[in-house]
Design an enzyme around this catalytic site. Structure first.
Site, short mmCIF file in Angstrom:
data_model
loop_
_atom_site.label_atom_id
_atom_site.label_comp_id
_atom_site.label_asym_id
_atom_site.label_seq_id
_atom_site.Cartn_x
_atom_site.Cartn_y
_atom_site.Cartn_z
CG ASP A 213 -17.60 39.93 -59.20
OD1 ASP A 213 -17.71 38.84 -59.91
OD2 ASP A 213 -16.34 40.14 -58.64
CD GLU A 274 -20.20 35.45 -59.30
OE1 GLU A 274 -19.49 34.70 -59.47
OE2 GLU A 274 -19.56 36.42 -58.59
C1 GLC Z 1 -16.82 36.19 -60.18
C2 GLC Z 1 -16.62 36.66 -61.41
C3 GLC Z 1 -15.22 35.79 -61.93
C4 GLC Z 1 -13.97 36.56 -60.97
C5 GLC Z 1 -14.44 36.70 -59.53
C6 GLC Z 1 -13.38 37.51 -58.79
O1 GLC Z 1 -16.71 34.99 -59.71
O2 GLC Z 1 -17.47 35.96 -62.31
O3 GLC Z 1 -14.98 35.91 -63.37
O4 GLC Z 1 -12.86 36.02 -61.30
O5 GLC Z 1 -15.83 36.96 -59.35
O6 GLC Z 1 -13.88 38.97 -59.13
#
Ligand code: GLC
Length: 543
Positions: A213, A274
């Site tokens: 994440d 991500e």
């Molecule tokens: C990422 C996740 C999202 C979350 C954010 C904070 O972007 O995909 O859903 O709110 O991180 O952890």
């Protein structure tokens, strides 16, 4: 043996990975919240769909300020989802079905309820407990102004002030998301050691990888400079690596250490990042040799339904990733973005033409599944679910809604609990007569239910099953070269994979003839008298 492992191609280079938003997938105990047992019961559905692995959004103990992206204990399971034993059972059952399991790892921040943050508040300024986070005195008279002008992703300032030792106003702490999600300081050795231990905790329990994440976050410029453009949260307005909290070069060292840990384990464990970064060139740094294995390609997701934009996203990504030896990772939907049928069907006036959006989303899926590399499918995407745009204000749960002062409705519209059956009090999401789902389902959800679509050869579910079965059977698909047959600027995209396979996508306004072919393998919508209709994609076997 699990999945499509061969000695030449590690499974993750061309896997189809299904994203489970655990809260909204299947509720086994009728409390209105999806759970691990609900997922375990439905593994057969996922195996039949033809996916190789599941990525599961955070299942850790959490106050659920951001649906689990605020982790209070990385070694415990959220009680509403089950127990550690349920997670172990899920991993074992998934492996029996030939499915790998990829939990979400949330390293940028933890929950304000995590023991570390409570200790930091209790220990006070200058303590080693506070050094795990980013605490600073405020600016201005009495330190009443935040230490920088940074804004949180969900709205409002990225800093919250805590009480000082005397009970009066004290230091501020950084939270790039909600105040319930304090950022960790990744220059701190204890933070690094803790996450290495968390990785081992779950690798020891058999997980096959992690989705990382906010992989572009983690390291911050210790000088904490103000941002010239406070709306730039990814670094687009600054030079490479120059943003104070996004995509800094130092994050790569962390991933190098994680890669070494993954490689200590048997069975090709993997990471998917991500990383919201300004360019494919920057994305390639995350998947360079010795770092993470894969990273979502958001340029493809963000591209409008236009031939030049799609082609450009495909070419630049594969080009840069090929340069570092990494596979591309395609994604059209996830729990943070508007579902594809609504995105592709949105007209200039803001209204959504759902029928048009559904046609395009089906064509986009067929296109994506033919591209080189790996593919993600977000739960409900296989049903063609549109975004739920009209959740009543009082039912909204995304912290964005509160933090933006009720100006941004947030992401709940893509997170509504799945319809499994046309009937039942929650369309089969939970047991009939159980508690209402945590987000309300619209009346029309039953039209998209799994049981309805399973009986309909023309459904999106039937299309996705057929596409994934074909993809698995065709040697030309998955990893390998892509050769364009169409010219840049053509409204019809056409490319070959291997000598015998072609994919054609018609983004023109009118039907077009198919190129010479031996057989039509798959179409996203019926052909029109042998012609490929507008907003339709086809797979062909060609000589
Ligand atoms: C990422 C996740 C999202 C979350 C954010 C904070 O972007 O995909 O859903 O709110 O991180 O952890």
């Amino acid at each position: 043996m699990i999945g499509r492992v061969t000695t030449e191609t590690p499974w993750w280079r061309d896997a189809v990975i299904y994203q489970v938003y655990i809260r909204s997938f299947a509720d086994s105990d009728g409390d209105g919240i999806g759970d691990l047992a609900g997922l375990t019961d439905r593994l057969g559905y996922l195996a039949d769909l033809g996916v190789d692995a599941v990525w599961i959004n955070p299942w850790y103990a959490s106050p659920q300020v951001d649906n689990g992206y605020d982790v209070a204990d990385y070694r415990a399971v959220e009680p509403a989802y089950g127990t550690l034993a349920d997670a172990e059972k899920l991993i074992a059952r998934a492996h029996e079905h030939g499915l790998r399991v990829i939990p979400d790892l949330v390293p940028n921040h933890l929950s304000a309820e995590h023991a570390w943050f409570r200790e930091a508040l209790a220990a006070g300024p200058g303590s080693p407990e506070r050094a795990r986070f980013v605490f600073r005195p405020g600016r201005g008279p009495d330190g009443a102004e935040p230490p920088t002008n940074w804004r949180a992703h969900f709205g409002g300032p990225a800093w919250t002030r805590v009480a000082g030792p005397d009970g009066g106003p004290g230091e501020w702490y950084l939270h790039l998301f909600d105040p319930g999600q304090p950022d960790l300081d990744w220059r701190n050795a204890e933070v690094r050691a803790e996450f290495e231990s968390v990785l081992r905790f779950w690798f020891d329990r058999g997980v096959d990888g992690f989705r990382v994440d906010v992989a572009h976050g983690l390291v911050k410029d210790p000088g904490l400079p103000d941002l010239a453009d406070v709306d730039d949260l990814t670094g687009a307005s600054l030079g490479p690596g120059a943003h104070p909290f996004a995509d800094r070069d130092e994050v790569q060292e962390i991933y190098e250490s994680w890669r070494r840990i993954a490689e200590e384990y048997p069975g090709a464990r993997m990471f998917v990042a991500e990383a919201w970064v300004p360019s494919p060139e920057r994305l390639a740094r995350y998947v360079s040799p010795g770092r993470l294995h894969t990273a979502f390609n958001f340029d493809f997701l963000l591209a409008p339904w236009e031939p030049a934009a799609l082609r450009e996203a495909i070419d630049t990504t594969t080009g840069y990733l090929h340069g570092v030896g990494a596979p591309a990772t395609w994604v059209l939907e996830n729990h943070d973005v508007v579902r594809a049928p609504s995105r592709y069907g949105r007209r200039r006036d803001g209204a959504v033409d759902v029928a048009l959006g559904e046609r395009r989303a089906r064509a986009a899926f067929v296109l994506m599944a033919a591209l080189p590399g790996g593919v993600y499918v977000y739960q409900g995407q296989e049903l063609g679910l549109p975004q739920v745009d009209d959740i009543p204000d009082e039912a909204l749960r995304d912290p964005t809604w509160e933090r933006s002062g009720h100006t941004e409705r947030g992401r709940d519209g893509s997170r509504v609990p799945l319809p499994w059956t046309a009937g039942g009090s929650s369309f089969g999401f939970g047991p009939d007569g159980g508690d209402a789902p945590w987000l309300p389902q619209p009346d029309w959800f039953g039209r998209y239910a799994v049981d309805v679509e399973s009986d309909d050869a023309g459904s999106t579910l039937a299309l996705v099953r057929a596409a994934l079965a074909r993809r698995a059977a065709l040697d030309a698909l998955g990893e390998g070269p892509l050769t364009w047959e169409s010219e840049p600027g053509d409204p019809v995209l056409s490319f070959r994979r291997g000598p015998g396979f072609a994919c054609v996508v018609n983004l023109a306004a009118a039907p077009v003839p198919l190129p010479e072919h031996a057989e039509v393998l798959l179409t996203s919508a019926p052909l029109d008298d042998g012609l490929l209709p507008a907003d339709c994609a086809v797979w062909l076997s060609v000589g």
